[in-house]
Write an enzyme that holds these catalytic residues in place. Structure first.
Site, PDB file in Angstrom:
ATOM      1  N   LYS A 196     -17.633  -2.677  -1.718  1.00 26.53           N
ATOM      2  CA  LYS A 196     -17.734  -2.322   0.407  1.00 26.53           C
ATOM      3  C   LYS A 196     -16.944  -1.291   0.092  1.00 26.53           C
ATOM      4  O   LYS A 196     -16.488  -0.451   0.398  1.00 26.53           O
ATOM      5  CB  LYS A 196     -17.769  -2.622   0.675  1.00 26.53           C
ATOM      6  CG  LYS A 196     -18.382  -2.282   2.485  1.00 26.53           C
ATOM      7  CD  LYS A 196     -18.539  -1.514   3.301  1.00 26.53           C
ATOM      8  CE  LYS A 196     -17.713  -1.234   3.619  1.00 26.53           C
ATOM      9  NZ  LYS A 196     -17.421  -0.056   4.563  1.00 26.53           N
ATOM     10  N   GLY A 249      -6.487   0.250   1.916  1.00 20.89           N
ATOM     11  CA  GLY A 249      -6.624   2.135   3.351  1.00 20.89           C
ATOM     12  C   GLY A 249      -6.135   1.299   4.229  1.00 20.89           C
ATOM     13  O   GLY A 249      -4.986   1.107   4.156  1.00 20.89           O
ATOM     14  N   SER A 250      -5.994   1.781   5.300  1.00 18.52           N
ATOM     15  CA  SER A 250      -5.612   1.669   6.841  1.00 18.52           C
ATOM     16  C   SER A 250      -4.275   0.454   7.131  1.00 18.52           C
ATOM     17  O   SER A 250      -5.256  -0.821   6.703  1.00 18.52           O
ATOM     18  CB  SER A 250      -5.526   2.452   7.893  1.00 18.52           C
ATOM     19  OG  SER A 250      -5.953   0.958   8.690  1.00 18.52           O
ATOM     20  N   GLU A 252      -3.498  -1.297  10.271  1.00 13.95           N
ATOM     21  CA  GLU A 252      -3.960  -1.612  10.988  1.00 13.95           C
ATOM     22  C   GLU A 252      -5.246  -3.036  10.844  1.00 13.95           C
ATOM     23  O   GLU A 252      -5.820  -3.251  10.825  1.00 13.95           O
ATOM     24  CB  GLU A 252      -4.333  -0.820  11.906  1.00 13.95           C
ATOM     25  CG  GLU A 252      -5.917  -1.229  13.226  1.00 13.95           C
ATOM     26  CD  GLU A 252      -5.350  -0.482  14.033  1.00 13.95           C
ATOM     27  OE1 GLU A 252      -6.570  -0.304  15.038  1.00 13.95           O
ATOM     28  OE2 GLU A 252      -6.032   1.848  13.766  1.00 13.95           O
ATOM     29  N   GLU A 271      -3.553  -3.022  -0.743  1.00 15.39           N
ATOM     30  CA  GLU A 271      -2.161  -1.578  -0.742  1.00 15.39           C
ATOM     31  C   GLU A 271      -2.947  -1.085   0.217  1.00 15.39           C
ATOM     32  O   GLU A 271      -3.705  -0.159   0.696  1.00 15.39           O
ATOM     33  CB  GLU A 271      -3.244  -1.071  -2.173  1.00 15.39           C
ATOM     34  CG  GLU A 271      -2.052  -0.256  -2.953  1.00 15.39           C
ATOM     35  CD  GLU A 271      -2.575   1.298  -2.310  1.00 15.39           C
ATOM     36  OE1 GLU A 271      -1.588   1.659  -0.753  1.00 15.39           O
ATOM     37  OE2 GLU A 271      -3.407   2.035  -2.639  1.00 15.39           O
ATOM     38  N   CYS A 305      -2.102   7.564   0.463  1.00 15.28           N
ATOM     39  CA  CYS A 305      -1.647   6.584   0.856  1.00 15.28           C
ATOM     40  C   CYS A 305       0.076   6.714   0.636  1.00 15.28           C
ATOM     41  O   CYS A 305       1.580   6.704   1.590  1.00 15.28           O
ATOM     42  CB  CYS A 305      -2.029   5.907   0.517  1.00 15.28           C
ATOM     43  SG  CYS A 305      -2.027   5.251  -1.214  1.00 15.28           S
ATOM     44  N   GLU A 401       2.067   6.912   9.441  1.00 14.76           N
ATOM     45  CA  GLU A 401       1.722   7.651   9.244  1.00 14.76           C
ATOM     46  C   GLU A 401       0.800   8.559   9.713  1.00 14.76           C
ATOM     47  O   GLU A 401      -0.387   8.364  10.654  1.00 14.76           O
ATOM     48  CB  GLU A 401       0.042   6.733   8.365  1.00 14.76           C
ATOM     49  CG  GLU A 401       0.219   7.474   7.247  1.00 14.76           C
ATOM     50  CD  GLU A 401      -0.925   6.300   6.386  1.00 14.76           C
ATOM     51  OE1 GLU A 401      -0.936   6.552   4.385  1.00 14.76           O
ATOM     52  OE2 GLU A 401      -1.463   5.786   6.613  1.00 14.76           O
TER      53      GLU A 401
END
Length: 497
Positions: A196, A249-250, A252, A271, A305, A401
Site C-alpha cells: 500500500k 512512516g510517522s 504517530e 521504521e 526520517c 520532527e
C-alpha cells in the site's frame, strides 16, 4: 499539463493511461469505483487519478497473496530461482531507471536527476544484495539432551521458513526505495506481498508492479492497492490474513499500526520518525562539516526520517559554521525537480508546506532567530532552506520532527554536554559526528542512543548495514542480514529415532 512536462514519451504514456491496482493476475479498479487524484508538487496541478481502495479491495489482495503463497508455482520455486527473479527485476529497473526517476519526481517533487542516481540506484543495488540471500537461508542441527528419555535417540533441527503474506505500507518521501526495502527480503525468502503506497505517491509502486510482472513472477506474489491510510491502510494493518506487517512512516501512524497488528499477533516492523543530531567537534574540518550538515538537512527537501535536523557545534566554531551553512542554503536553486539545475524541489503537499512554515512561525513567536530562509512560496509547495538559532534544547523545534528543510542549531561546550543533548530527544534513528579525533569518536559512539552513527558523513546507507531506530524511531531493522530475520519464522523439529 502533461504535454508541457520535459519527460520521456514512455513516462508520459504511463501517466496518460487509466491507472489501476494490481491484484492477483489483473489490473483492477476499486470495487466501489472510487478514485483519488495525485498532484505535481512543483505546481499543485492534478496529474491524474488512481483507484481508492476500501477493505473489500484489501481482502481481495490478501486472498491473492495467500493463494500465491500456499499453492502456486511461487510456493514451489527454489532458492536459485528466487535469486534469479530478483536479479531480473533489478535489471528491468536499471533499464527503466529514467522513467522511474521521472515518476518519482512527479510523485513527490524530488529532483529526477538525484532520484536516478540515488533512489533508483539504491533500490537496484538493494534488490541485488537481497537476491544473494535467497540461496543462503540456513537452519541448524541440534544435539538434544532429553533427560527424561535417556534411553531414546533423537534427531533435532531448526528450519527457517518464509513468514507468509506480508502487508507493506510505505511513506511518501522515498516511495520506490522504501517499497524495495520491503519487497527484496519478502521475495528472497519466498513470501508474498500486499503493498500500500502512500496516498500522495502511487506512481512508482504501480510501475514496480508492472516490472515484477514482466520479470516473470507468478500472479499474486506482489499486489498493489492504492488508497487512503484511513481505508486501505487501516484495513491492511488489521487484516487477520496478513502474517507480517512492515511500515515506514510517522511515529504517530506507526503506533496505530503496531496496535492493530497486535490484535492478530501479526509480526511487525516499524521504521518511524527521527530528529537526528549532527555533531561538529572542535577538531573537525569545518568546511566539510558545514557542507555535510547542509546536505544532511536539505537533501530531499528535509523530508528524510534520519535528516540531520539538530545541529550541535562546539561553541568556539558555532558562528562560523552556522554562517557557512546559511551561505549554502541561500545559494541553493529551488524549482521543479525535472530541471537538472535545481538543487531543492517542493515539499510533498500544501498540508506539509503549512506544517513546516507553522514550525518556523512558532520559532519566531518564541524568540528564535531565523539565520536564513524561513518562508514558503508557490506555485507549488516550496519552503526556503531555513536555519534557526537561539533555540532552547527543550523547545518544540528541537524535540519534534518537522520533516522539512529546517535546521535548528545550538552550541555545546564539551563531550558530556553534547552527548546529553544528542540523547535528550524522543527519537533515536541516526546521528553523525564530524571529527578527526578517532579516540573521542569511538568513546562517543556507544553513548549515542541511535540506530546508526555516521562519522564525517550523514545518511550514508548501504544494503549490508541494518537501518532502524531506538526509542520512538521504531521496532526492527531494514536492510542487511537483520531484515531476513523479520521475514522468516523458526521451526524446531524433533524426531524420535
Amino acid at each position: 499539463m502533461l504535454c508541457d512536462l520535459p519527460i520521456l514519451p514512455a513516462t508520459r504514456a504511463f501517466l496518460e493511461r487509466k491507472l489501476k491496482m494490481r491484484i492477483g493476475a489483473d489490473w483492477q479498479d476499486a470495487a466501489s469505483g472510487r478514485t483519488m487524484t495525485f498532484r505535481n508538487p512543483a505546481t499543485g496541478e492534478v496529474l491524474g487519478e488512481v483507484p481508492s481502495a476500501d477493505p473489500q479491495d484489501v481482502d481481495r489482495a490478501v486472498a491473492a497473496a495467500r493463494r500465491a503463497f500456499d499453492d502456486s508455482p511461487w510456493s514451489r520455486v527454489r532458492p536459485r530461482e528466487r535469486q534469479n527473479l530478483l536479479w531480473r527485476l533489478a535489471d528491468l529497473m536499471e533499464r527503466d531507471a529514467q522513467i522511474l526517476a521521472e515518476l518519482e519526481c512527479l510523485n513527490n517533487g524530488k529532483s529526477a536527476a538525484v532520484a536516478k542516481v540515488m533512489d533508483v540506484q539504491l533500490a537496484i543495488d538493494f534488490l541485488r544484495y537481497m537476491a544473494g540471500w535467497a540461496t543462503k537461508l540456513e537452519g541448524s542441527t541440534v544435539e538434544p539432551s532429553m533427560p527424561l528419555m535417556p534411553d531414546e535417540q533423537f534427531h533435532g533441527f531448526v528450519r527457517r521458513e518464509a513468514v507468509g503474506v506480508v502487508g507493506a505500507i510505505v511513506a511518501w518521501n522515498f516511495p520506490l526505495l522504501l517499497a524495495c526495502w520491503k519487497l527484496g527480503p519478502a521475495l528472497a525468502t519466498g513470501c508474498t506481498l500486499v503493498l500500500k503506497p502512500a496516498d500522495e505517491t502511487p506512481l512508482t509502486a504501480l510501475k514496480l508492479a508492472e516490472l515484477v510482472d514482466e520479470a516473470g513472477y507468478p500472479a499474486g506474489v506482489l499486489n498493489v492497492v492504492t488508497g487512503t491510510g484511513l481505508n486501505a491502510g487501516a484495513a491492511l494493518s488489521s487484516h487477520p490474513g496478513v502474517d507480517k506487517l512492515t511500515f515506514t512512516g510517522s511515529t504517530e501512524i506507526g503506533k496505530l499500526i503496531g496496535k492493530a497488528a497486535m490484535d492478530n499477533m501479526t509480526r511487525v516492523t516499524l521504521e518511524l520518525g527521527g530528529k537526528s543530531p549532527t555533531i561538529v567537534m572542535p577538531d573537525a574540518n569545518l568546511q566539510e562539516a558545514a557542507a555535510g550538515a547542509a546536505m544532511a538537512i536539505f537533501f530531499n527537501q528535509g523530508q528524510v526520517c534520519c535528516a540531520g535536523s539538530r545541529l550541535y557545534v562546539h561553541r568556539k566554531h558555532f558562528d562560523n559554521v552556522v554562517a557557512d551553512i546559511a551561505g549554502i542554503a541561500n545559494g541553493m536553486k529551488l524549482g521543479s525537480g525535472l530541471d537538472p539545475a535545481v538543487q531543492m524541489g517542493p515539499l510533498i503537499s500544501a498540508k506539509q508546506q503549512d506544517r513546516v512554515t507553522g514550525y518556523i512561525d512558532l520559532g519566531r513567536e518564541l524568540g528564535a532567530t531565523i539565520a536564513c530562509g524561513g518562508e514558503g512560496f508557490g506555485p507549488g509547495y516550496f519552503v526556503k532552506p531555513t536555519v534557526i538559532v537561539d533555540v532552547d534544547q527543550r523547545h518544540r523545534l528541537v524535540q519534534e520532527e518537522i520533516f522539512g528543510p529546517v535546521l535548528v542549531a545550538m552550541p555545546f561546550d564539551d563531550i558530556d554536554d553534547v552527548v546529553r543533548m544528542a540523547n535528550d530527544n524522543p527519537y533515536g534513528l541516526g546521528a553523525s559526528i564530524w571529527s578527526n579525533d578517532l579516540g573521542a569518536v569511538h568513546r562517543m559512539i556507544p553513548r549515542i542512543k541511535s540506530g546508526s552513527v555516521w562519522v564525517n558523513c550523514h545518511s550514508a546507507l548501504d544494503p549490508a548495514l541494518p537501518f532502524g531506530g531506538y526509542k520512538m524511531s521504531g521496532v526492527g531493522r531494514e536492510m542487511g542480514a537483520a531484515a531476513i530475520e523479520h521475514y522468516t519464522e523458526l521451526k524446531s523439529v524433533l524426531i524420535k529415532l
